[in-house]
Write a protein that holds these residues in place. Structure first.
Motif, PDB file in Angstrom:
ATOM      1  N   THR A  45      -1.926  -6.081  11.589  1.00  0.00           N
ATOM      2  CA  THR A  45      -1.689  -4.884  10.785  1.00  0.00           C
ATOM      3  C   THR A  45      -0.551  -5.055   9.790  1.00  0.00           C
ATOM      4  OG1 THR A  45      -2.581  -3.470  12.519  1.00  0.00           O
ATOM      5  CG2 THR A  45      -1.157  -2.433  10.888  1.00  0.00           C
ATOM      6  N   PRO A  46       0.641  -5.550  10.155  1.00  0.00           N
ATOM      7  CA  PRO A  46       1.701  -5.749   9.162  1.00  0.00           C
ATOM      8  C   PRO A  46       1.294  -6.699   8.049  1.00  0.00           C
ATOM      9  CG  PRO A  46       2.593  -5.870  11.379  1.00  0.00           C
ATOM     10  CD  PRO A  46       1.104  -5.871  11.512  1.00  0.00           C
ATOM     11  N   MET A  47       0.530  -7.734   8.364  1.00  0.00           N
ATOM     12  CA  MET A  47       0.068  -8.659   7.328  1.00  0.00           C
ATOM     13  C   MET A  47      -0.830  -7.955   6.333  1.00  0.00           C
ATOM     14  SD  MET A  47      -0.669 -12.062   9.638  1.00  0.00           S
ATOM     15  CE  MET A  47      -1.241 -12.948   8.192  1.00  0.00           C
ATOM     16  N   SER A  48      -1.705  -7.100   6.818  1.00  0.00           N
ATOM     17  CA  SER A  48      -2.593  -6.349   5.932  1.00  0.00           C
ATOM     18  C   SER A  48      -1.807  -5.386   5.058  1.00  0.00           C
ATOM     19  CB  SER A  48      -3.638  -5.579   6.753  1.00  0.00           C
ATOM     20  OG  SER A  48      -4.411  -6.457   7.537  1.00  0.00           O
ATOM     21  N   VAL A  49      -0.808  -4.733   5.660  1.00  0.00           N
ATOM     22  CA  VAL A  49       0.026  -3.801   4.893  1.00  0.00           C
ATOM     23  C   VAL A  49       0.795  -4.547   3.816  1.00  0.00           C
ATOM     24  CG1 VAL A  49       2.007  -2.259   5.035  1.00  0.00           C
ATOM     25  CG2 VAL A  49       0.208  -2.129   6.754  1.00  0.00           C
ATOM     26  N   ARG A  50       1.341  -5.715   4.180  1.00  0.00           N
ATOM     27  CA  ARG A  50       2.105  -6.506   3.209  1.00  0.00           C
ATOM     28  C   ARG A  50       1.220  -6.955   2.051  1.00  0.00           C
ATOM     29  NH1 ARG A  50       3.942  -9.869   6.435  1.00  0.00           N
ATOM     30  NH2 ARG A  50       2.590 -11.659   6.043  1.00  0.00           N
ATOM     31  N   LYS A  51       0.007  -7.401   2.364  1.00  0.00           N
ATOM     32  CA  LYS A  51      -0.914  -7.817   1.311  1.00  0.00           C
ATOM     33  C   LYS A  51      -1.281  -6.642   0.405  1.00  0.00           C
ATOM     34  CE  LYS A  51      -2.953 -11.709   3.810  1.00  0.00           C
ATOM     35  NZ  LYS A  51      -4.191 -12.269   4.398  1.00  0.00           N
ATOM     36  N   SER A  52      -1.484  -5.485   1.010  1.00  0.00           N
ATOM     37  CA  SER A  52      -1.806  -4.299   0.216  1.00  0.00           C
ATOM     38  C   SER A  52      -0.649  -3.935  -0.705  1.00  0.00           C
ATOM     39  CB  SER A  52      -2.139  -3.120   1.140  1.00  0.00           C
ATOM     40  OG  SER A  52      -3.273  -3.402   1.933  1.00  0.00           O
ATOM     41  N   ARG A  53       0.570  -4.028  -0.180  1.00  0.00           N
ATOM     42  CA  ARG A  53       1.739  -3.721  -0.997  1.00  0.00           C
ATOM     43  C   ARG A  53       1.890  -4.718  -2.137  1.00  0.00           C
ATOM     44  NH1 ARG A  53       6.305  -2.242   3.624  1.00  0.00           N
ATOM     45  NH2 ARG A  53       5.439  -0.187   4.203  1.00  0.00           N
ATOM     46  N   GLU A  54       1.618  -5.995  -1.842  1.00  0.00           N
ATOM     47  CA  GLU A  54       1.716  -7.011  -2.896  1.00  0.00           C
ATOM     48  C   GLU A  54       0.686  -6.751  -3.990  1.00  0.00           C
ATOM     49  OE1 GLU A  54       1.256 -10.660  -0.842  1.00  0.00           O
ATOM     50  OE2 GLU A  54       3.317 -10.709  -0.068  1.00  0.00           O
ATOM     51  N   ALA A  59      -0.356  -4.719  -9.461  1.00  0.00           N
ATOM     52  CA  ALA A  59      -1.015  -3.753 -10.336  1.00  0.00           C
ATOM     53  C   ALA A  59      -0.001  -2.933 -11.127  1.00  0.00           C
ATOM     54  CB  ALA A  59      -1.923  -2.833  -9.515  1.00  0.00           C
ATOM     55  N   VAL A  60       1.091  -2.543 -10.458  1.00  0.00           N
ATOM     56  CA  VAL A  60       2.144  -1.779 -11.137  1.00  0.00           C
ATOM     57  C   VAL A  60       2.801  -2.621 -12.222  1.00  0.00           C
ATOM     58  CG1 VAL A  60       4.411  -0.717 -10.830  1.00  0.00           C
ATOM     59  CG2 VAL A  60       2.582  -0.234  -9.202  1.00  0.00           C
ATOM     60  N   ASN A  61       3.072  -3.906 -11.921  1.00  0.00           N
ATOM     61  CA  ASN A  61       3.694  -4.793 -12.912  1.00  0.00           C
ATOM     62  C   ASN A  61       2.792  -4.981 -14.121  1.00  0.00           C
ATOM     63  OD1 ASN A  61       5.874  -5.096 -11.204  1.00  0.00           O
ATOM     64  ND2 ASN A  61       5.140  -7.016 -10.308  1.00  0.00           N
ATOM     65  N   GLU A  62       1.518  -5.163 -13.887  1.00  0.00           N
ATOM     66  CA  GLU A  62       0.575  -5.317 -15.001  1.00  0.00           C
ATOM     67  C   GLU A  62       0.504  -4.050 -15.827  1.00  0.00           C
ATOM     68  OE1 GLU A  62      -3.128  -6.451 -13.317  1.00  0.00           O
ATOM     69  OE2 GLU A  62      -2.454  -8.457 -12.701  1.00  0.00           O
ATOM     70  N   LEU A  63       0.522  -2.896 -15.157  1.00  0.00           N
ATOM     71  CA  LEU A  63       0.495  -1.627 -15.883  1.00  0.00           C
ATOM     72  C   LEU A  63       1.765  -1.447 -16.705  1.00  0.00           C
ATOM     73  CD1 LEU A  63      -0.916   1.054 -16.445  1.00  0.00           C
ATOM     74  CD2 LEU A  63       0.163   1.986 -14.394  1.00  0.00           C
TER      75      LEU A  63
END
Length: 206
Positions: A45-54, A59-63
């Motif tokens: 679960t933490p790995m999935s959350v970290r990947k989602s955050r990354e 996406a935020v940086n590109e925007l």
């Protein structure tokens, strides 16, 4: 007969006991497997959350980059539009610019200026402390942009501020000029006169 009945009872109850023991073993195995599965879930679960955050951060940086590029494009477009607007509103043959420069510190503190062309007020401006500081560092203020017909004209400037010893000071200066083909540039200059111990006001053509 009694021995046979005891054997039957032992077989029945013994088999039940074995079955019970088998069920207990199965339950223990299930209990052992459940924590392992839960542990895997906790680890994943933490790995999935970290990947989602990354992914969200990318996406935020590109925007953000897209927004900055868009802002720069808007700035360039606005500049081009202003140039085009000036060309349309103020053709080169009749364009008339008036700039103000300031080189004072001890003998005059500029507060405002009024500009008249052929006895008609065309500009009036009050200066803030920040603007005075910018002018004192060598900046120039475009006080007026307009149209002037060809021929003879008189430009008058009236300066208001504080003179030597903090006294209220008002001084005027005029320039008679001839407007021909092409744009016309005039500078209002305010400077300290060390020799005269007072400010000097001049209006000159470029």
């Amino acid at each position: 007969m009694t021995g046979f009945l005891a054997l039957v009872l032992f077989t029945v109850w013994g088999g039940h006991a074995v079955a019970s023991e088998d069920n207990a073993d199965s339950k223990d195995s299930a209990d052992v497997g459940a924590p392992a599965a839960a542990l895997d879930q906790i680890i994943e679960t933490p790995m999935s959350v970290r990947k989602s955050r990354e992914r969200a951060q990318r996406a935020v940086n590109e925007l953000s980059r897209d927004i900055q590029n868009l802002k720069q494009s808007v700035v360039v477009l606005n500049k081009d539009l202003r140039v085009l607007e000036e060309d349309l509103l103020f053709p080169a043959n009749t364009r008339f610019h008036v700039f103000l420069s300031l080189n004072v510190g001890e003998f005059f503190r500029l507060e405002g200026v009024e500009l008249r062309l052929d006895n008609e007020t065309i500009a009036s401006y009050l200066y803030s402390e920040e603007e005075r500081m910018a002018l004192a560092k060598g900046g120039m203020h475009r006080l007026h942009l307009g149209n002037v017909s060809a021929g003879e004209h008189t430009l008058s400037a009236f300066f208001v501020g504080q003179g030597p010893n903090g006294r209220e000071y008002k001084r005027g200066s005029s320039l008679r000029f001839s407007k021909g083909q092409g744009p016309k540039y005039v500078e209002l200059s305010v400077a300290d006169s060390e020799a005269r111990q007072q400010p000097e006001f001049t209006v000159r053509e470029w």
